[in-house]
Design a protein around this motif. Structure first.
Motif, PDB file in Angstrom:
ATOM      1  N   LEU A  48       0.821  -1.210   0.000  1.00 35.20           N
ATOM      2  CA  LEU A  48       0.000   0.000   0.000  1.00 35.20           C
ATOM      3  C   LEU A  48       0.852   1.257   0.000  1.00 35.20           C
ATOM      4  O   LEU A  48       0.438   2.296  -0.520  1.00 35.20           O
ATOM      5  CB  LEU A  48      -0.932  -0.003   1.217  1.00 35.20           C
ATOM      6  N   THR A  49       2.044   1.159   0.576  1.00 35.88           N
ATOM      7  CA  THR A  49       2.947   2.313   0.587  1.00 35.88           C
ATOM      8  C   THR A  49       3.322   2.733  -0.826  1.00 35.88           C
ATOM      9  O   THR A  49       3.501   3.926  -1.105  1.00 35.88           O
ATOM     10  CB  THR A  49       4.222   1.987   1.393  1.00 35.88           C
ATOM     11  N   PHE A  50       3.417   1.772  -1.732  1.00 35.61           N
ATOM     12  CA  PHE A  50       3.722   2.103  -3.127  1.00 35.61           C
ATOM     13  C   PHE A  50       2.450   2.366  -3.939  1.00 35.61           C
ATOM     14  O   PHE A  50       2.425   3.245  -4.800  1.00 35.61           O
ATOM     15  CB  PHE A  50       4.520   0.970  -3.778  1.00 35.61           C
ATOM     16  N   LEU A  51       1.398   1.602  -3.664  1.00 36.65           N
ATOM     17  CA  LEU A  51       0.182   1.726  -4.467  1.00 36.65           C
ATOM     18  C   LEU A  51      -0.564   3.032  -4.209  1.00 36.65           C
ATOM     19  O   LEU A  51      -1.074   3.652  -5.150  1.00 36.65           O
ATOM     20  CB  LEU A  51      -0.750   0.542  -4.191  1.00 36.65           C
ATOM     21  N   PHE A  52      -0.645   3.457  -2.958  1.00 37.97           N
ATOM     22  CA  PHE A  52      -1.404   4.668  -2.650  1.00 37.97           C
ATOM     23  C   PHE A  52      -0.820   5.913  -3.314  1.00 37.97           C
ATOM     24  O   PHE A  52      -1.548   6.674  -3.964  1.00 37.97           O
ATOM     25  CB  PHE A  52      -1.508   4.855  -1.136  1.00 37.97           C
ATOM     26  N   PRO A  53       0.493   6.176  -3.185  1.00 42.35           N
ATOM     27  CA  PRO A  53       1.046   7.339  -3.902  1.00 42.35           C
ATOM     28  C   PRO A  53       0.887   7.221  -5.412  1.00 42.35           C
ATOM     29  O   PRO A  53       0.623   8.220  -6.092  1.00 42.35           O
ATOM     30  CB  PRO A  53       2.527   7.334  -3.498  1.00 42.35           C
ATOM     31  N   ALA A  54       1.040   5.995  -5.930  1.00 36.60           N
ATOM     32  CA  ALA A  54       0.870   5.797  -7.374  1.00 36.60           C
ATOM     33  C   ALA A  54      -0.558   6.124  -7.799  1.00 36.60           C
ATOM     34  O   ALA A  54      -0.785   6.735  -8.852  1.00 36.60           O
ATOM     35  CB  ALA A  54       1.219   4.357  -7.750  1.00 36.60           C
ATOM     36  N   LEU A  55      -1.529   5.736  -6.977  1.00 36.80           N
ATOM     37  CA  LEU A  55      -2.929   6.032  -7.282  1.00 36.80           C
ATOM     38  C   LEU A  55      -3.177   7.535  -7.291  1.00 36.80           C
ATOM     39  O   LEU A  55      -3.824   8.067  -8.203  1.00 36.80           O
ATOM     40  CB  LEU A  55      -3.844   5.358  -6.252  1.00 36.80           C
ATOM     41  N   ILE A  56      -2.656   8.232  -6.288  1.00 39.94           N
ATOM     42  CA  ILE A  56      -2.849   9.681  -6.202  1.00 39.94           C
ATOM     43  C   ILE A  56      -2.264  10.373  -7.428  1.00 39.94           C
ATOM     44  O   ILE A  56      -2.900  11.231  -8.051  1.00 39.94           O
ATOM     45  CB  ILE A  56      -2.209  10.232  -4.911  1.00 39.94           C
ATOM     46  N   LEU A  57      -1.035   9.998  -7.785  1.00 40.13           N
ATOM     47  CA  LEU A  57      -0.378  10.628  -8.935  1.00 40.13           C
ATOM     48  C   LEU A  57      -1.084  10.275 -10.243  1.00 40.13           C
ATOM     49  O   LEU A  57      -1.218  11.119 -11.131  1.00 40.13           O
ATOM     50  CB  LEU A  57       1.092  10.205  -8.987  1.00 40.13           C
ATOM     51  N   TYR A  58      -1.543   9.038 -10.352  1.00 41.57           N
ATOM     52  CA  TYR A  58      -2.231   8.629 -11.579  1.00 41.57           C
ATOM     53  C   TYR A  58      -3.557   9.374 -11.732  1.00 41.57           C
ATOM     54  O   TYR A  58      -3.901   9.825 -12.839  1.00 41.57           O
ATOM     55  CB  TYR A  58      -2.479   7.122 -11.568  1.00 41.57           C
ATOM     56  N   MET A  59      -4.307   9.503 -10.645  1.00 43.92           N
ATOM     57  CA  MET A  59      -5.570  10.242 -10.714  1.00 43.92           C
ATOM     58  C   MET A  59      -5.330  11.687 -11.125  1.00 43.92           C
ATOM     59  O   MET A  59      -6.104  12.273 -11.877  1.00 43.92           O
ATOM     60  CB  MET A  59      -6.287  10.190  -9.357  1.00 43.92           C
ATOM     61  N   SER A  60      -4.248  12.249 -10.618  1.00 41.46           N
ATOM     62  CA  SER A  60      -3.913  13.627 -10.964  1.00 41.46           C
ATOM     63  C   SER A  60      -3.523  13.740 -12.431  1.00 41.46           C
ATOM     64  O   SER A  60      -4.005  14.618 -13.155  1.00 41.46           O
ATOM     65  CB  SER A  60      -2.767  14.107 -10.065  1.00 41.46           C
ATOM     66  N   TRP A  61      -2.668  12.840 -12.881  1.00 40.50           N
ATOM     67  CA  TRP A  61      -2.164  12.890 -14.255  1.00 40.50           C
ATOM     68  C   TRP A  61      -3.269  12.657 -15.289  1.00 40.50           C
ATOM     69  O   TRP A  61      -3.236  13.208 -16.391  1.00 40.50           O
ATOM     70  CB  TRP A  61      -1.067  11.836 -14.421  1.00 40.50           C
TER      71      TRP A  61
END
Length: 250
Positions: A48-61
């Motif tokens: 989750l430490t890797f997936l959560f930031p990736a999700l936030i950045l992907y939603m933004s992008w």
């Protein structure tokens, strides 16, 4: 239109939820091949430490991902929707989903549990900053690696200095040693609120400056090409980004 954005946001979150299923699979595979396997909570923690930031950045992008893939920018420009209403429609669903994720990362992963009420500034700033960066990046060239990096710098800066920059802490310590202690004002609450002010002045506001500098450009978003918007954005963000670099080096 807001329903469409909510559905898109939920679909993106659902995609990452499916990816999260890899975590128990890896755990089970390692349980079969390793004698001393880690507990499942260890895998869940790091996954989750890797997936959560990736999700936030992907939603933004991907805020304007549909418009790019469907080539519907001309249609979007003709809609009777005000600039700031469009901004809210595009960013609000992402912000609402981002806040609890940042909350989890703050308390569980980063371990910042002292004075939890003060973390509200962090949750709101990270959520607004990531969504706003993605929004303005979408108006420019969101597939240009240089622009992606430029727009990511404020978010990366804030993530790096989640508990405040060195300048924030040095200012707080100076205030304690030179103002509070000599006058006998050694109150935890006073130091806390001054440290929050330092966090705001020397961490949160500098992180937001590159995005705030883009607001005037938003007036011309529907009459400006993506390339021209990218050039204008890069010029406006140059000085605020240099401020971030300077604070980082102090």
């Amino acid at each position: 239109m807001i329903k469409k954005e909510i559905l898109d946001t939920l679909k993106q979150a659902g995609t990452f939820a499916i990816l999260a299923l890899i975590i128990p699979v890896v755990y089970l595979v390692n349980s079969l091949r390793l004698e001393n396997n880690q507990d499942f909570i260890h895998y869940l923690d790091w996954g989750l430490t890797f997936l959560f930031p990736a999700l936030i950045l992907y939603m933004s992008w991907s805020i304007f991902g549909k418009e790019d893939s469907e080539d519907s920018w001309d249609y979007l420009r003709t809609l009777p929707v005000g600039r700031w209403k469009l901004f809210l429609i595009k960013t609000l669903p992402r912000i609402v989903l981002t806040i609890p994720i940042v909350c989890w990362m703050t308390f569980y992963r980063w371990g910042w549990t002292m004075y939890p009420e003060g973390n509200t500034m962090l949750w709101i700033t990270v959520s607004l900053l990531t969504a706003s960066s993605g929004f303005f990046l979408g108006l420019a060239e969101r597939k240009n690696p240089a622009m992606v990096l430029l727009f990511s710098l404020p978010v990366l800066f804030l993530t790096e200095y989640v508990e405040g920059t060195g300048l924030s802490w040095e200012t707080s310590i100076w205030f304690f040693l030179n103002v509070m202690k000599p006058n006998g004002w050694e109150y935890a609450g006073l130091f806390f609120w001054f440290s929050r002010i330092s966090l705001l002045l020397f961490t949160l506001i500098p992180a937001a400056l590159p995005v705030l500098a883009l607001i005037p450009l938003y007036r011309d978003w529907n009459s400006c090409s993506k390339k021209a918007m990218s050039l204008k954005a890069a010029k406006r963000m140059a000085i605020p980004v240099m401020v971030l670099v300077a604070i980082h080096l102090i």
